[in-house]
Design a protein around this motif. Structure first.
Motif, PDB file in Angstrom:
ATOM      1  N   TYR A   5       0.813  -1.377   0.001  1.00 50.40           N
ATOM      2  CA  TYR A   5       0.009   0.093  -0.117  1.00 50.40           C
ATOM      3  C   TYR A   5       1.142   1.208   0.019  1.00 50.40           C
ATOM      4  N   GLN A   6       1.967   1.197   0.871  1.00 57.08           N
ATOM      5  CA  GLN A   6       2.765   2.456   0.580  1.00 57.08           C
ATOM      6  C   GLN A   6       3.514   2.716  -0.926  1.00 57.08           C
ATOM      7  N   LYS A   7       3.744   1.607  -1.506  1.00 53.40           N
ATOM      8  CA  LYS A   7       4.094   1.731  -2.736  1.00 53.40           C
ATOM      9  C   LYS A   7       3.049   2.202  -3.764  1.00 53.40           C
ATOM     10  N   THR A   8       1.832   1.896  -3.485  1.00 55.88           N
ATOM     11  CA  THR A   8       0.875   2.358  -4.262  1.00 55.88           C
ATOM     12  C   THR A   8       0.605   3.783  -3.795  1.00 55.88           C
ATOM     13  N   LYS A   9       0.642   4.163  -2.752  1.00 52.28           N
ATOM     14  CA  LYS A   9       0.228   5.548  -2.466  1.00 52.28           C
ATOM     15  C   LYS A   9       1.396   6.266  -3.173  1.00 52.28           C
ATOM     16  N   GLU A  10       2.591   5.984  -3.132  1.00 58.91           N
ATOM     17  CA  GLU A  10       3.904   6.634  -3.846  1.00 58.91           C
ATOM     18  C   GLU A  10       3.635   6.885  -5.422  1.00 58.91           C
ATOM     19  N   LEU A  11       3.019   5.643  -5.969  1.00 59.28           N
ATOM     20  CA  LEU A  11       2.734   5.643  -7.477  1.00 59.28           C
ATOM     21  C   LEU A  11       1.917   6.500  -7.438  1.00 59.28           C
ATOM     22  N   LEU A  12       0.520   6.588  -6.757  1.00 56.79           N
ATOM     23  CA  LEU A  12      -0.387   7.658  -7.021  1.00 56.79           C
ATOM     24  C   LEU A  12       0.231   9.047  -6.887  1.00 56.79           C
ATOM     25  N   GLU A  13       0.972   9.476  -5.995  1.00 56.68           N
ATOM     26  CA  GLU A  13       1.456  10.699  -5.713  1.00 56.68           C
ATOM     27  C   GLU A  13       2.292  11.127  -6.887  1.00 56.68           C
ATOM     28  N   SER A  14       3.214  10.189  -7.499  1.00 53.06           N
ATOM     29  CA  SER A  14       4.045  10.133  -8.511  1.00 53.06           C
ATOM     30  C   SER A  14       3.391  10.521  -9.915  1.00 53.06           C
ATOM     31  N   HIS A  15       2.072  10.215 -10.130  1.00 54.15           N
ATOM     32  CA  HIS A  15       1.436  10.552 -11.293  1.00 54.15           C
ATOM     33  C   HIS A  15       0.494  11.716 -10.853  1.00 54.15           C
ATOM     34  N   GLY A  16       0.839  12.486  -9.725  1.00 54.04           N
ATOM     35  CA  GLY A  16       0.106  13.783  -9.685  1.00 54.04           C
ATOM     36  C   GLY A  16      -1.606  13.580  -9.185  1.00 54.04           C
ATOM     37  N   ILE A  17      -1.678  12.217  -8.475  1.00 55.39           N
ATOM     38  CA  ILE A  17      -2.988  11.860  -8.089  1.00 55.39           C
ATOM     39  C   ILE A  17      -3.099  11.909  -6.476  1.00 55.39           C
ATOM     40  N   ARG A  18      -4.021  12.545  -5.758  1.00 58.45           N
ATOM     41  CA  ARG A  18      -3.979  12.668  -4.394  1.00 58.45           C
ATOM     42  C   ARG A  18      -4.756  11.338  -3.883  1.00 58.45           C
ATOM     43  N   PRO A  19      -3.712  10.631  -3.078  1.00 57.74           N
ATOM     44  CA  PRO A  19      -4.199   9.066  -2.556  1.00 57.74           C
ATOM     45  C   PRO A  19      -5.098   9.128  -1.616  1.00 57.74           C
ATOM     46  N   THR A  20      -6.459   9.487  -1.917  1.00 58.11           N
ATOM     47  CA  THR A  20      -7.662   9.123  -1.070  1.00 58.11           C
ATOM     48  C   THR A  20      -7.669   7.735  -0.634  1.00 58.11           C
ATOM     49  N   LEU A  24      -6.537   4.786  -3.404  1.00 56.08           N
ATOM     50  CA  LEU A  24      -5.681   3.840  -2.798  1.00 56.08           C
ATOM     51  C   LEU A  24      -6.028   2.325  -2.767  1.00 56.08           C
ATOM     52  N   GLU A  25      -7.217   2.096  -2.473  1.00 60.25           N
ATOM     53  CA  GLU A  25      -7.533   0.631  -2.257  1.00 60.25           C
ATOM     54  C   GLU A  25      -7.905   0.176  -4.058  1.00 60.25           C
ATOM     55  N   MET A  26      -8.343   1.316  -4.718  1.00 60.35           N
ATOM     56  CA  MET A  26      -8.734   0.926  -6.019  1.00 60.35           C
ATOM     57  C   MET A  26      -7.322   0.847  -6.977  1.00 60.35           C
ATOM     58  N   ALA A  27      -6.374   1.548  -6.779  1.00 54.71           N
ATOM     59  CA  ALA A  27      -5.382   1.442  -7.238  1.00 54.71           C
ATOM     60  C   ALA A  27      -4.235   0.150  -7.264  1.00 54.71           C
ATOM     61  N   HIS A  28      -4.658  -0.256  -5.506  1.00 53.19           N
ATOM     62  CA  HIS A  28      -3.686  -1.155  -5.163  1.00 53.19           C
ATOM     63  C   HIS A  28      -4.683  -2.623  -6.013  1.00 53.19           C
ATOM     64  N   LEU A  29      -5.824  -2.628  -6.039  1.00 52.27           N
ATOM     65  CA  LEU A  29      -6.655  -3.818  -6.396  1.00 52.27           C
ATOM     66  C   LEU A  29      -6.223  -3.870  -8.041  1.00 52.27           C
ATOM     67  N   LEU A  30      -6.214  -2.846  -8.817  1.00 55.52           N
ATOM     68  CA  LEU A  30      -5.831  -2.761 -10.131  1.00 55.52           C
ATOM     69  C   LEU A  30      -4.466  -3.246 -10.668  1.00 55.52           C
TER      70      LEU A  30
END
Length: 142
Positions: A5-20, A24-30
């Motif tokens: 989940y930490q890497k998922t959060k960092e991935l969201l942030e690196s793409h300019g997406i605020r990790p709600t 976070l859950e959606m990105a992690h599952l996908l």
């Protein structure tokens, strides 16, 4: 893909997406494995883990993830978009009988040669240039 989940959060942030929490859950599952899902499948996947997520929220986040380059898109039939969790360079094979989509990688030298030939042939026939070419191989039979 082993994705915490930490890497998922960092991935969201690196793409300019605020990790709600929902993103976070959606990105992690996908992104936990390579998959090709259409929006309704994503809705059911996310909803099984996050039951209060609305269709609108999920569909809007899918669009956001694709716009920011965190997910790829693949349209195999008119109007049907699959969201591709593998954003690395690859092509696809579609089994027409089962609907299964498989990622296909190609040697760089061979890929360059094949794509150059396709672009040249298309230009000769249409007078138009092709850009961002991706192959979809259709498999029929057994």
């Amino acid at each position: 893909m082993d994705l915490s989940y930490q890497k998922t959060k960092e991935l969201l942030e690196s793409h300019g997406i605020r990790p709600t929490s929902q993103r976070l859950e959606m990105a992690h599952l996908l992104l936990e494995r390579h998959q090709h899902l259409f929006a309704e499948e994503v809705f059911h996947l996310v909803n099984s883990h996050f039951p209060h997520a609305s269709r609108a929220t999920i569909f809007n986040n899918l669009k956001l993830f694709a716009e920011k380059g965190m997910l790829g898109t693949l349209e195999l039939k008119s109007g049907v978009t699959h969201f591709d969790s593998n954003i690395g360079p690859h092509h696809h094979a579609l089994n027409e009988e089962t609907g299964e989509i498989t990622d296909v990688e190609m040697d760089e030298v061979l890929e360059s040669k094949v794509l150059d030939e396709l672009k040249e042939s298309y230009f000769r026939k249409t007078g138009k240039k092709l850009e961002n070419v991706k192959l979809v191989i259709t498999l029929r039979g057994k």
